[in-house]
Design a protein around this motif. Structure first.
Motif, PDB file in Angstrom:
ATOM      1  N   GLU A 138      55.313-128.123  20.067  1.00 53.78           N
ATOM      2  CA  GLU A 138      55.505-129.313  20.899  1.00 53.78           C
ATOM      3  C   GLU A 138      55.453-130.581  20.056  1.00 53.78           C
ATOM      4  O   GLU A 138      56.282-131.483  20.216  1.00 53.78           O
ATOM      5  CB  GLU A 138      54.454-129.369  22.013  1.00 53.78           C
ATOM      6  CG  GLU A 138      54.577-130.585  22.906  1.00 53.78           C
ATOM      7  CD  GLU A 138      55.898-130.701  23.641  1.00 53.78           C
ATOM      8  OE1 GLU A 138      56.369-131.838  23.840  1.00 53.78           O
ATOM      9  OE2 GLU A 138      56.467-129.657  24.021  1.00 53.78           O
ATOM     10  N   ALA A 139      54.500-130.654  19.142  1.00 56.06           N
ATOM     11  CA  ALA A 139      54.380-131.834  18.280  1.00 56.06           C
ATOM     12  C   ALA A 139      55.599-131.978  17.375  1.00 56.06           C
ATOM     13  O   ALA A 139      56.143-133.083  17.214  1.00 56.06           O
ATOM     14  CB  ALA A 139      53.101-131.742  17.444  1.00 56.06           C
ATOM     15  N   MET A 140      56.057-130.874  16.798  1.00 59.99           N
ATOM     16  CA  MET A 140      57.221-130.917  15.908  1.00 59.99           C
ATOM     17  C   MET A 140      58.483-131.284  16.680  1.00 59.99           C
ATOM     18  O   MET A 140      59.286-132.104  16.233  1.00 59.99           O
ATOM     19  CB  MET A 140      57.385-129.578  15.186  1.00 59.99           C
ATOM     20  CG  MET A 140      58.455-129.586  14.114  1.00 59.99           C
ATOM     21  SD  MET A 140      58.394-128.058  13.159  1.00 59.99           S
ATOM     22  CE  MET A 140      59.781-128.321  12.071  1.00 59.99           C
ATOM     23  N   GLU A 141      58.657-130.688  17.848  1.00 59.12           N
ATOM     24  CA  GLU A 141      59.838-130.993  18.669  1.00 59.12           C
ATOM     25  C   GLU A 141      59.852-132.455  19.090  1.00 59.12           C
ATOM     26  O   GLU A 141      60.908-133.093  19.094  1.00 59.12           O
ATOM     27  CB  GLU A 141      59.879-130.077  19.895  1.00 59.12           C
ATOM     28  CG  GLU A 141      60.222-128.645  19.547  1.00 59.12           C
ATOM     29  CD  GLU A 141      60.080-127.685  20.715  1.00 59.12           C
ATOM     30  OE1 GLU A 141      59.882-128.146  21.872  1.00 59.12           O
ATOM     31  OE2 GLU A 141      60.163-126.462  20.481  1.00 59.12           O
ATOM     32  N   GLN A 142      58.699-133.014  19.434  1.00 58.44           N
ATOM     33  CA  GLN A 142      58.650-134.422  19.826  1.00 58.44           C
ATOM     34  C   GLN A 142      59.016-135.327  18.654  1.00 58.44           C
ATOM     35  O   GLN A 142      59.749-136.310  18.829  1.00 58.44           O
ATOM     36  CB  GLN A 142      57.277-134.795  20.378  1.00 58.44           C
ATOM     37  CG  GLN A 142      57.229-136.185  20.979  1.00 58.44           C
ATOM     38  CD  GLN A 142      58.322-136.416  22.023  1.00 58.44           C
ATOM     39  OE1 GLN A 142      58.498-135.630  22.946  1.00 58.44           O
ATOM     40  NE2 GLN A 142      59.088-137.491  21.867  1.00 58.44           N
ATOM     41  N   LEU A 143      58.548-134.990  17.470  1.00 61.62           N
ATOM     42  CA  LEU A 143      58.900-135.776  16.289  1.00 61.62           C
ATOM     43  C   LEU A 143      60.403-135.681  16.011  1.00 61.62           C
ATOM     44  O   LEU A 143      61.051-136.682  15.692  1.00 61.62           O
ATOM     45  CB  LEU A 143      58.090-135.306  15.078  1.00 61.62           C
ATOM     46  CG  LEU A 143      58.302-136.072  13.782  1.00 61.62           C
ATOM     47  CD1 LEU A 143      58.098-137.575  13.963  1.00 61.62           C
ATOM     48  CD2 LEU A 143      57.363-135.528  12.706  1.00 61.62           C
TER      49      LEU A 143
END
Length: 160
Positions: A138-143
């Motif tokens: 989720e964190a990587m996709e948001q970035l």
């Protein structure tokens, strides 16, 4: 937008037909966007490959017998450097042109937008980002969404 690296050397090589594959300048722009505000200097290589080379590399390095869209190979620091010394060598990306073209068609998105996404995704892997669990993913996709939006590109994960 945050400034990109002060020094960026991106070598792009084409080991697959160039038709439908973006120019080296596009890959450099996408890498710079992914690195903006994160790293000051970087050297990396991007190799665009065909399905046979993509499959061979994925099988050799990941034990998976199929071509995948992008492989990231972070650089390893040589032994003997003093602690805290960082080289600008970031690593290598391998992008499989036929897989990218197929996925872009299946996902009904422009091939260039998919190349941009996979370049950003791969660069983030070189920087140590992963998607091993739901929280990391989720964190990587948001970035990735943020970086691509800064480039005027659509959300690569619509509906998620």
């Amino acid at each position: 937008m945050t400034q990109g690296p002060r020094r960026l050397d991106v070598a792009v090589s084409y080991a697959a037909p160039r038709r439908g594959v973006p120019a080296a300048a596009s890959f450099r722009k996408w890498v710079a966007a992914a690195l903006a505000g994160r790293i000051r200097e970087a050297d990396l290589a991007i190799r665009i490959v065909d399905a046979a080379e993509g499959r061979a590399l994925n099988r050799h390095y990941r034990g998976k017998d199929y071509a995948t869209n992008v492989l990231s190979f972070p650089a390893e620091l040589p032994e003997g450097l003093p602690e805290g010394v960082r080289l600008p060598l970031l690593g290598d990306l391998v992008i499989c042109a036929p897989v990218v073209a197929r996925e872009a068609e299946e996902q009904a998105k422009p091939a260039a937008a998919h190349y941009a996404h996979l370049t950003v995704h791969g660069v983030l892997h070189l920087l140590g980002w992963n998607h091993e669990d739901d929280r990391e993913a989720e964190a990587m996709e948001q970035l990735e969404r943020t970086i691509l939006a800064g480039l005027g590109l659509p959300d690569p994960y619509p509906g998620e």
